[in-house]
Design a protein around this motif. Structure first.
Motif, PDB file in Angstrom:
ATOM      1  N   ALA A 253       0.681  -1.141  -0.021  1.00 17.62           N
ATOM      2  CA  ALA A 253       0.172  -0.273  -0.084  1.00 17.62           C
ATOM      3  C   ALA A 253       0.313   0.884   0.424  1.00 17.62           C
ATOM      4  O   ALA A 253       0.643   2.350   0.115  1.00 17.62           O
ATOM      5  CB  ALA A 253      -1.555  -0.220   0.769  1.00 17.62           C
ATOM      6  N   ASN A 254       2.136   1.441  -0.410  1.00 18.57           N
ATOM      7  CA  ASN A 254       2.965   2.512  -0.772  1.00 18.57           C
ATOM      8  C   ASN A 254       2.731   3.104   0.795  1.00 18.57           C
ATOM      9  O   ASN A 254       2.857   4.348   0.441  1.00 18.57           O
ATOM     10  CB  ASN A 254       2.467   2.928  -1.861  1.00 18.57           C
ATOM     11  CG  ASN A 254       0.519   3.375  -2.746  1.00 18.57           C
ATOM     12  OD1 ASN A 254       0.040   2.302  -2.937  1.00 18.57           O
ATOM     13  ND2 ASN A 254       0.536   4.508  -1.613  1.00 18.57           N
TER      14      ASN A 254
ATOM     15  N   ILE B  47      11.243  13.102  -3.857  1.00 20.08           N
ATOM     16  CA  ILE B  47       9.975  12.330  -3.527  1.00 20.08           C
ATOM     17  C   ILE B  47       8.610  11.532  -4.063  1.00 20.08           C
ATOM     18  O   ILE B  47       8.266  12.448  -3.586  1.00 20.08           O
ATOM     19  CB  ILE B  47      10.609  11.626  -1.632  1.00 20.08           C
ATOM     20  CG1 ILE B  47      11.782  11.546  -1.515  1.00 20.08           C
ATOM     21  CG2 ILE B  47       9.693  10.691  -1.789  1.00 20.08           C
ATOM     22  CD1 ILE B  47      11.797  11.920   0.199  1.00 20.08           C
ATOM     23  N   ILE B  48       8.879  10.396  -4.503  1.00 18.35           N
ATOM     24  CA  ILE B  48       7.389  10.766  -5.180  1.00 18.35           C
ATOM     25  C   ILE B  48       6.776   9.882  -4.657  1.00 18.35           C
ATOM     26  O   ILE B  48       7.242   8.314  -4.903  1.00 18.35           O
ATOM     27  CB  ILE B  48       7.064  10.274  -6.654  1.00 18.35           C
ATOM     28  CG1 ILE B  48       8.387  11.072  -7.931  1.00 18.35           C
ATOM     29  CG2 ILE B  48       5.819  10.339  -7.510  1.00 18.35           C
ATOM     30  CD1 ILE B  48       8.369  11.475  -8.928  1.00 18.35           C
ATOM     31  N   VAL B  49       4.957   9.201  -4.166  1.00 22.90           N
ATOM     32  CA  VAL B  49       4.026   8.627  -2.720  1.00 22.90           C
ATOM     33  C   VAL B  49       3.190   8.239  -4.711  1.00 22.90           C
ATOM     34  O   VAL B  49       2.536   9.085  -4.569  1.00 22.90           O
ATOM     35  CB  VAL B  49       4.055   8.467  -2.337  1.00 22.90           C
ATOM     36  CG1 VAL B  49       3.118   7.305  -1.536  1.00 22.90           C
ATOM     37  CG2 VAL B  49       5.085   8.792  -0.820  1.00 22.90           C
ATOM     38  N   MET B  50       3.151   6.687  -4.888  1.00 21.77           N
ATOM     39  CA  MET B  50       2.774   6.553  -5.945  1.00 21.77           C
ATOM     40  C   MET B  50       1.535   5.346  -5.517  1.00 21.77           C
ATOM     41  O   MET B  50       1.433   3.909  -5.205  1.00 21.77           O
ATOM     42  CB  MET B  50       3.160   5.821  -7.239  1.00 21.77           C
ATOM     43  CG  MET B  50       2.122   5.912  -8.063  1.00 21.77           C
ATOM     44  SD  MET B  50       2.884   5.339  -9.760  1.00 21.77           S
ATOM     45  CE  MET B  50       1.963   5.391 -10.901  1.00 21.77           C
ATOM     46  N   GLY B  51      -0.076   5.796  -5.228  1.00 17.92           N
ATOM     47  CA  GLY B  51      -1.258   4.726  -5.020  1.00 17.92           C
ATOM     48  C   GLY B  51      -1.306   4.428  -5.756  1.00 17.92           C
ATOM     49  O   GLY B  51      -1.452   5.068  -7.256  1.00 17.92           O
ATOM     50  N   HIS B  52      -2.567   3.854  -6.723  1.00 18.38           N
ATOM     51  CA  HIS B  52      -3.220   3.143  -7.284  1.00 18.38           C
ATOM     52  C   HIS B  52      -4.468   2.598  -7.158  1.00 18.38           C
ATOM     53  O   HIS B  52      -5.105   2.118  -5.733  1.00 18.38           O
ATOM     54  CB  HIS B  52      -2.495   1.621  -7.442  1.00 18.38           C
ATOM     55  CG  HIS B  52      -1.827   1.169  -6.894  1.00 18.38           C
ATOM     56  ND1 HIS B  52      -3.325  -0.674  -7.465  1.00 18.38           N
ATOM     57  CD2 HIS B  52      -1.467   0.497  -5.713  1.00 18.38           C
ATOM     58  CE1 HIS B  52      -2.859  -1.295  -6.030  1.00 18.38           C
ATOM     59  NE2 HIS B  52      -1.459  -1.033  -5.577  1.00 18.38           N
TER      60      HIS B  52
ATOM     61  N   GLU C  36      -7.649   5.244  -0.753  1.00 20.85           N
ATOM     62  CA  GLU C  36      -6.288   5.079  -1.612  1.00 20.85           C
ATOM     63  C   GLU C  36      -5.573   6.181  -1.858  1.00 20.85           C
ATOM     64  O   GLU C  36      -4.581   6.263  -1.576  1.00 20.85           O
ATOM     65  CB  GLU C  36      -6.783   4.632  -2.865  1.00 20.85           C
ATOM     66  CG  GLU C  36      -6.775   3.213  -3.161  1.00 20.85           C
ATOM     67  CD  GLU C  36      -7.956   2.149  -4.378  1.00 20.85           C
ATOM     68  OE1 GLU C  36      -8.334   1.402  -4.227  1.00 20.85           O
ATOM     69  OE2 GLU C  36      -8.242   2.893  -5.027  1.00 20.85           O
ATOM     70  N   LYS C  37      -6.206   7.387  -1.664  1.00 23.49           N
ATOM     71  CA  LYS C  37      -5.840   9.024  -2.034  1.00 23.49           C
ATOM     72  C   LYS C  37      -4.883   8.718  -0.536  1.00 23.49           C
ATOM     73  O   LYS C  37      -4.122   9.631  -0.152  1.00 23.49           O
ATOM     74  CB  LYS C  37      -6.900   9.654  -2.671  1.00 23.49           C
ATOM     75  CG  LYS C  37      -6.793   9.235  -3.673  1.00 23.49           C
ATOM     76  CD  LYS C  37      -8.152  10.464  -4.353  1.00 23.49           C
ATOM     77  CE  LYS C  37      -8.254   9.364  -6.466  1.00 23.49           C
ATOM     78  NZ  LYS C  37      -9.145  10.227  -6.873  1.00 23.49           N
TER      79      LYS C  37
ATOM     80  N   HIS D  13      -2.663   5.994  -8.890  1.00 20.70           N
ATOM     81  CA  HIS D  13      -2.593   5.243 -10.701  1.00 20.70           C
ATOM     82  C   HIS D  13      -4.198   4.733 -10.509  1.00 20.70           C
ATOM     83  O   HIS D  13      -4.326   3.401 -10.252  1.00 20.70           O
ATOM     84  CB  HIS D  13      -1.804   4.768 -10.655  1.00 20.70           C
ATOM     85  CG  HIS D  13      -1.659   4.404 -12.219  1.00 20.70           C
ATOM     86  ND1 HIS D  13      -1.687   4.440 -13.206  1.00 20.70           N
ATOM     87  CD2 HIS D  13      -1.153   2.385 -12.252  1.00 20.70           C
ATOM     88  CE1 HIS D  13      -1.944   3.444 -14.049  1.00 20.70           C
ATOM     89  NE2 HIS D  13      -1.262   2.670 -13.470  1.00 20.70           N
ATOM     90  N   ASP D  14      -5.210   5.116 -11.684  1.00 21.33           N
ATOM     91  CA  ASP D  14      -6.379   4.587 -12.481  1.00 21.33           C
ATOM     92  C   ASP D  14      -5.972   2.899 -12.946  1.00 21.33           C
ATOM     93  O   ASP D  14      -5.435   3.259 -14.438  1.00 21.33           O
ATOM     94  CB  ASP D  14      -7.090   5.064 -12.817  1.00 21.33           C
ATOM     95  CG  ASP D  14      -8.362   3.938 -13.172  1.00 21.33           C
ATOM     96  OD1 ASP D  14      -8.220   2.927 -13.072  1.00 21.33           O
ATOM     97  OD2 ASP D  14      -9.814   4.413 -12.274  1.00 21.33           O
TER      98      ASP D  14
END
Length: 216
Positions: free
Chosen positions: A72-73, A103-108, A163-164, A196-197
């Motif tokens: 879950a990032n 630093i990029i945190v990427m959820g999906h 998620e966000k 990201h979808d």
């Protein structure tokens, strides 16, 4: 180690294919990376989910992203308590040694870890409440995010909102690391949150001025 076995044949075949094509055509670049070390522009913190391929999504070359993946990032808060902290160690190395600029945190979408947090916090997954559950204790990091979305009645909307929140909680926790906060203050580091979808192939980024995720 008696339990270790040779690689599956399909992976061996793919390796030889890569070595004969991608590596052979870019041998000088690979050797340069090996000799000069890595100088990534950004650290990418993403989920372990096999459907999320950050290098493909952003067209990144070898050496461009310092990638850390977990369930879950999530980034835990700064807790130098003597325990083993893989994510915290990766963040420390990226900021203090590699001097990444971002630093990029990427959820999906459809994140299994986030769904586990929803199930646990709503009482539908008592097994995750057990102290012996590694996943459950890891998802405790996201409880503050759950508290912010628990009153959303539509299940799909609640899941997407959490998620966000996984991205937002991680960004908030990053700022509890003194070396991160200092680098942000001096302008040497910037933090970014994206979602990201998977099915739509879209990416949204968090815009502080709007307090929301918007399409890129």
């Amino acid at each position: 180690m008696e339990n270790a076995r040779p690689l599956p044949s399909y992976l061996v075949q793919r390796f030889h294919g890569w070595k004969a094509t991608a590596y052979a055509e870019n041998k000088a670049w690979y050797r340069r990376l090996a000799d000069e070390g890595q100088r990534p522009r950004a650290m990418m913190i993403s989920c372990c989910d096999s459907r999320v391929h950050v290098t493909s999504i952003f067209g990144a070359d070898q050496g461009e992203f310092f990638i850390h993946r977990n369930i879950a990032n999530l980034v835990p808060p700064h807790e130098p308590d003597g325990n083993q902290h893989g994510t915290s160690a990766a963040v420390e190395y990226a900021v203090t040694a590699l001097k990444v600029a971002h630093i990029i945190v990427m959820g999906h979408s459809k994140c299994g870890g986030v769904q586990g947090c929803l199930d646990m916090c709503s009482g539908r997954a008592p097994q995750l409440e057990e102290k012996s559950s590694f996943v459950g204790r890891w998802m405790d990091i996201l409880r503050p995010g759950y508290d912010r979305v628990k009153d959303i009645t539509d299940e799909d909307a609640q899941s997407r909102a959490l998620e966000k929140e996984a991205v937002m909680v991680s960004l908030e926790n990053l700022m509890t690391f003194p070396f991160v906060a200092e680098a942000v203050k001096t302008g040497d580091l910037s933090l970014h949150g994206v979602w990201h979808d998977i099915g739509e192939g879209s990416v949204e980024q968090y815009i502080p001025g709007k307090g929301a995720f918007v399409p890129v």
